[in-house]
Scaffold this motif. Structure first.
Motif, PDB file in Angstrom:
ATOM      1  N   UNK A 159       0.803  -1.379   0.084  1.00 46.27           N
ATOM      2  CA  UNK A 159       0.123  -0.118  -0.146  1.00 46.27           C
ATOM      3  C   UNK A 159       0.705   1.211   0.063  1.00 46.27           C
ATOM      4  N   UNK A 160       1.817   1.266  -0.828  1.00 42.01           N
ATOM      5  CA  UNK A 160       2.707   2.684  -0.832  1.00 42.01           C
ATOM      6  C   UNK A 160       1.914   3.592  -1.623  1.00 42.01           C
ATOM      7  N   UNK A 161       1.324   3.276  -2.727  1.00 45.62           N
ATOM      8  CA  UNK A 161       0.549   4.070  -3.456  1.00 45.62           C
ATOM      9  C   UNK A 161      -0.831   3.859  -3.635  1.00 45.62           C
ATOM     10  N   UNK A 162      -1.853   4.405  -3.333  1.00 46.71           N
ATOM     11  CA  UNK A 162      -3.096   4.108  -3.201  1.00 46.71           C
ATOM     12  C   UNK A 162      -4.056   4.513  -4.346  1.00 46.71           C
TER      13      UNK A 162
ATOM     14  N   UNK B  82      -0.447   8.728  -2.681  1.00 47.97           N
ATOM     15  CA  UNK B  82      -0.712   8.059  -1.187  1.00 47.97           C
ATOM     16  C   UNK B  82      -1.106   8.967  -0.522  1.00 47.97           C
ATOM     17  N   UNK B  83      -1.721   8.493   0.743  1.00 48.21           N
ATOM     18  CA  UNK B  83      -2.387   9.349   1.814  1.00 48.21           C
ATOM     19  C   UNK B  83      -1.509  10.381   2.161  1.00 48.21           C
ATOM     20  N   UNK B  84      -0.163  10.079   2.377  1.00 46.07           N
ATOM     21  CA  UNK B  84       0.687  11.160   2.720  1.00 46.07           C
ATOM     22  C   UNK B  84       1.039  12.387   1.928  1.00 46.07           C
ATOM     23  N   UNK B  85       0.373  12.251   0.602  1.00 41.49           N
ATOM     24  CA  UNK B  85       0.494  13.363  -0.284  1.00 41.49           C
ATOM     25  C   UNK B  85      -0.348  14.319   0.012  1.00 41.49           C
ATOM     26  N   UNK B  86      -1.532  14.138   0.811  1.00 39.33           N
ATOM     27  CA  UNK B  86      -2.623  15.203   1.266  1.00 39.33           C
ATOM     28  C   UNK B  86      -2.493  15.649   2.264  1.00 39.33           C
ATOM     29  N   UNK B  87      -2.983  16.868   2.726  1.00 35.43           N
ATOM     30  CA  UNK B  87      -2.740  17.500   4.140  1.00 35.43           C
ATOM     31  C   UNK B  87      -4.304  17.338   4.729  1.00 35.43           C
TER      32      UNK B  87
ATOM     33  N   UNK C  74     -12.972  13.434  -0.447  1.00 34.91           N
ATOM     34  CA  UNK C  74     -12.121  14.282  -1.350  1.00 34.91           C
ATOM     35  C   UNK C  74     -10.827  14.773  -0.305  1.00 34.91           C
ATOM     36  N   UNK C  75      -9.804  14.948  -1.053  1.00 35.88           N
ATOM     37  CA  UNK C  75      -8.474  15.116  -0.430  1.00 35.88           C
ATOM     38  C   UNK C  75      -8.038  16.639  -0.819  1.00 35.88           C
ATOM     39  N   UNK C  76      -7.110  17.254   0.108  1.00 30.97           N
ATOM     40  CA  UNK C  76      -6.586  18.397  -0.450  1.00 30.97           C
ATOM     41  C   UNK C  76      -4.987  18.436  -0.324  1.00 30.97           C
ATOM     42  N   UNK C  77      -4.289  18.525  -1.162  1.00 31.32           N
ATOM     43  CA  UNK C  77      -2.974  18.514  -1.189  1.00 31.32           C
ATOM     44  C   UNK C  77      -2.198  19.542  -0.650  1.00 31.32           C
ATOM     45  N   UNK C  78      -0.651  19.482  -0.417  1.00 28.97           N
ATOM     46  CA  UNK C  78       0.012  20.545   0.214  1.00 28.97           C
ATOM     47  C   UNK C  78      -0.050  21.993  -0.493  1.00 28.97           C
ATOM     48  N   UNK C  79      -0.503  21.916  -1.794  1.00 29.89           N
ATOM     49  CA  UNK C  79      -0.593  23.060  -2.551  1.00 29.89           C
ATOM     50  C   UNK C  79      -1.867  23.703  -2.550  1.00 29.89           C
ATOM     51  N   UNK C  80      -2.837  23.013  -1.949  1.00 32.38           N
ATOM     52  CA  UNK C  80      -4.128  23.522  -1.712  1.00 32.38           C
ATOM     53  C   UNK C  80      -5.337  23.241  -2.900  1.00 32.38           C
TER      54      UNK C  80
END
Length: 176
Positions: free
Chosen positions: A26-29, A127-132, A148-154
């Motif tokens: 499960x490294x990349x989801x 993966x989950x770590x890519x999102x804030x 829904x997911x938001x990444x570090x860039x918003x």
């Protein structure tokens, strides 16, 4: 020529990373894609092969978002314009440059639907770590929408449950 080679290299790297992600755990989801300016996440376990988009043979009397059928590695697949289906309208008009970046993402064979989704651009693996942050499925959204997911860039990314999508009566009924 250089663009074509770069696209082939990207597709080869992405395919090998997809295979490695499936075999290593499960490294990349998700497979991250863009369609009509909207960002989507496809669960890797539900995604299939990625193909360059050349064309689809039109089928008369079908929905606007159903582009036709295509022969992909010897299999006959229905081609659905993702943005057209989600938005309920006609497929987006793509320039030659946009068409060069377009891809077909086949649904996993385990879903038992010979279908490929036309997207505008591959955005890699996430993966989950890519999102804030993560939010529940938006109210009033289709049943096949996930969190829904938001990444570090918003930027906002909408997960699409391809298994749920493949069982939607609207998705399965292509006749106009």
């Amino acid at each position: 020529m250089a663009n074509r080679e770069a696209l082939r290299e990207l597709q080869t790297r992405l395919a090998s990373r997809l295979q490695a992600a499936r075999s290593e755990g499960v490294q990349a989801s998700w497979l991250a894609v863009e369609s009509a300016g909207t960002r989507y996440l496809f669960p890797l376990a539900q995604s299939g092969e990625i193909f360059p988009f050349a064309s689809a043979h039109p089928v008369p009397y079908t929905q606007k978002w159903f582009l036709g059928v295509a022969n992909l590695r010897g299999g006959l697949y229905g081609v659905v314009d993702l943005a057209g289906f989600v938005g309920g309208g006609a497929p987006a008009v793509r320039s030659d440059a946009g068409r060069a970046e377009s891809r077909l993402v086949a649904l996993n064979a385990n879903l038992e639907v010979n279908c490929a989704l036309l997207i505008d651009r591959l955005a890699g693996l996430r993966n989950v770590d890519a999102f804030t942050s993560a939010t529940e499925r938006p109210d009033g959204s289709p049943d096949y929408f996930g969190s829904g997911y938001t990444d570090a860039a918003g930027a906002y990314w909408q997960e699409i449950n391809l298994h749920a999508l493949a069982q939607q009566p609207q998705f399965l009924s292509i006749s106009a």
